[in-house]
Design an enzyme around this catalytic site. Structure first.
Site, mmCIF file in Angstrom:
data_model
loop_
_atom_site.group_PDB
_atom_site.id
_atom_site.type_symbol
_atom_site.label_atom_id
_atom_site.label_comp_id
_atom_site.label_asym_id
_atom_site.label_seq_id
_atom_site.Cartn_x
_atom_site.Cartn_y
_atom_site.Cartn_z
ATOM 1 N N THR A 1 0.901 -1.150 0.000
ATOM 2 C CA THR A 1 0.000 0.000 0.000
ATOM 3 C C THR A 1 0.936 1.194 0.000
ATOM 4 O O THR A 1 2.118 1.030 0.297
ATOM 5 C CB THR A 1 -0.833 -0.025 1.307
ATOM 6 O OG1 THR A 1 -1.648 -1.172 1.308
ATOM 7 C CG2 THR A 1 -1.701 1.192 1.493
ATOM 8 N N VAL B 1 -13.750 -4.459 0.721
ATOM 9 C CA VAL B 1 -13.403 -3.052 0.955
ATOM 10 C C VAL B 1 -12.120 -2.967 1.784
ATOM 11 O O VAL B 1 -11.998 -3.609 2.826
ATOM 12 C CB VAL B 1 -14.570 -2.312 1.649
ATOM 13 C CG1 VAL B 1 -14.171 -0.881 1.979
ATOM 14 C CG2 VAL B 1 -15.809 -2.328 0.750
ATOM 15 N N SER B 2 -11.184 -2.173 1.291
ATOM 16 C CA SER B 2 -9.875 -2.015 1.939
ATOM 17 C C SER B 2 -9.934 -1.008 3.085
ATOM 18 O O SER B 2 -10.723 -0.064 3.064
ATOM 19 C CB SER B 2 -8.882 -1.515 0.880
ATOM 20 O OG SER B 2 -7.711 -1.055 1.491
HETATM 21 N N1 GLY Z 1 -4.074 -2.355 3.501
HETATM 22 C C1 GLY Z 1 -4.554 -2.500 2.192
HETATM 23 C C2 GLY Z 1 -5.588 -3.522 2.034
HETATM 24 O O1 GLY Z 1 -5.741 -4.429 2.849
HETATM 25 O O2 GLY Z 1 -6.331 -3.447 1.098
#
Ligand code: GLY
Length: 322
Positions: free
Chosen positions: A185, A214-215
């Site tokens: 990310t 959903v992120s």
């Molecule tokens: N931290 C990014 C995701 O899990 O989508």
């Protein structure tokens, strides 16, 4: 951008994910060079009197454009072979969050998140995000890279044994069958010369996830800022959401903890709960922090005089840069 001498010394921290190792990204030197080039460009904007918001948008755009990181160009593919990206921006002074969830075929999801700051409806997903992209006349852009396509094709050959690509930094060659191979990310937190704090986060997601997942990157659990502190998270979204990590750290600082103590306590709790995550943060006093439960977090910071990074820090630790 306003060209004026900053009243305070601006502070900046950026990240390109978290994970188990940097080997798949070409090693420490490659990642450090990539992060410092972006750090320098964004810090120059802050040093010239640019706002934290402009700095965060610029930093996220640069990180999204680098295929080394899982956001924008080089985003991982979901279970159906599509790329859906999520991003958010939080203006700490206005205490206003905006975000785009599972948006497709644009170059810079952070740009959409930024445009949503001034909208009545500030978090859009899927079809709504697609309509908004058309309204903004954002050019259609395909963020797919051969590397990501090959990883997905390889996994299809293996009958999708790997249920997710993870969100961590370690990248295996396309031929790898390592179930822990994963991605990252990106995120930026800035404190500008006027004392304003902004946080931004962007991601291609976990990879191989179900359609509609959903992120955390477009939730206050993964990206949060107020007048007192700002934070951007990376790692497994579900872990970050379960800890409500970003909001928790900021609230602890609001209630009187130092940023270092808030980060340390929150990381300790996440470690006890066996979470896989990392985070970067800055507070209004100018403290810069990063923390991780994962082996490595790809963070680099600039405090006005010194640059540093977390790339070779000991596993499961945290550090205060200033
Ligand atoms: N931290 C990014 C995701 O899990 O989508």
């Amino acid at each position: 951008m306003t060209a004026q001498t900053p009243k305070l010394t601006p502070k900046l921290i950026i990240h390109g994910g978290a994970g188990s190792s940097l080997q798949g990204k070409g090693g420490v030197a490659t990642v450090r060079t990539a992060l410092y080039a972006i750090l320098d460009e964004v810090y120059a904007l802050l040093a010239e009197g640019g706002s934290a918001k402009d700095a965060v948008i610029l930093g996220c755009r640069l990180l999204e454009s680098n295929p080394l990181f899982n956001a924008g160009v080089g985003s991982v593919l979901q279970s159906d072979g599509q790329i859906r990206m999520s991003a958010s921006l939080m203006d700490g002074t206005a205490q206003r969050f905006s975000g785009a969830i599972n948006v497709m075929r644009i170059e810079h999801p952070i740009e959409m998140a930024a445009k949503l700051q001034s909208e009545r409806d500030r978090v859009l997903s899927d079809e709504g995000a697609a309509n908004f992209a058309r309204e903004l006349a954002l050019p259609v852009f395909n963020p797919l890279t051969d590397k990501r396509l090959n990883e997905w094709l390889q996994d299809r050959q293996n009958d999708f044994e790997r249920t997710m690509a993870n969100v961590v930094a370690e990248e295996q060659p396309a031929s790898s069958d390592d179930p822990e191979a994963g991605r990252g990310t990106i995120g930026v937190v800035a404190l500008d010369g006027n004392g304003e704090i902004v946080a931004g986060t962007s991601t291609g997601g976990k990879g191989f996830e179900r359609i509609g997942r959903v992120s955390d990157s477009a939730m206050p659990a993964g990206n949060y800022a107020t007048k007192v502190a700002g934070i951007s998270c990376t790692g497994i979204g579900e872990d970050i959401i379960d800890e409500c990590f970003a909001a928790k750290v900021v609230i602890r600082v609001t209630d009187g903890m130092t940023l270092a103590a808030a980060m340390e306590k929150s990381i300790a709790e996440s470690t006890a709960n066996k979470r896989d995550l990392g985070a970067i943060a800055i507070d209004a006093t100018g403290s810069i922090c990063w923390g991780k439960t994962s082996e490595v977090v790809l963070a680099a910071y600039h405090d006005g005089t010194t640059k540093g990074d977390s790339l070779e820090a000991e596993p499961v630790s945290m550090s205060v840069a200033v």
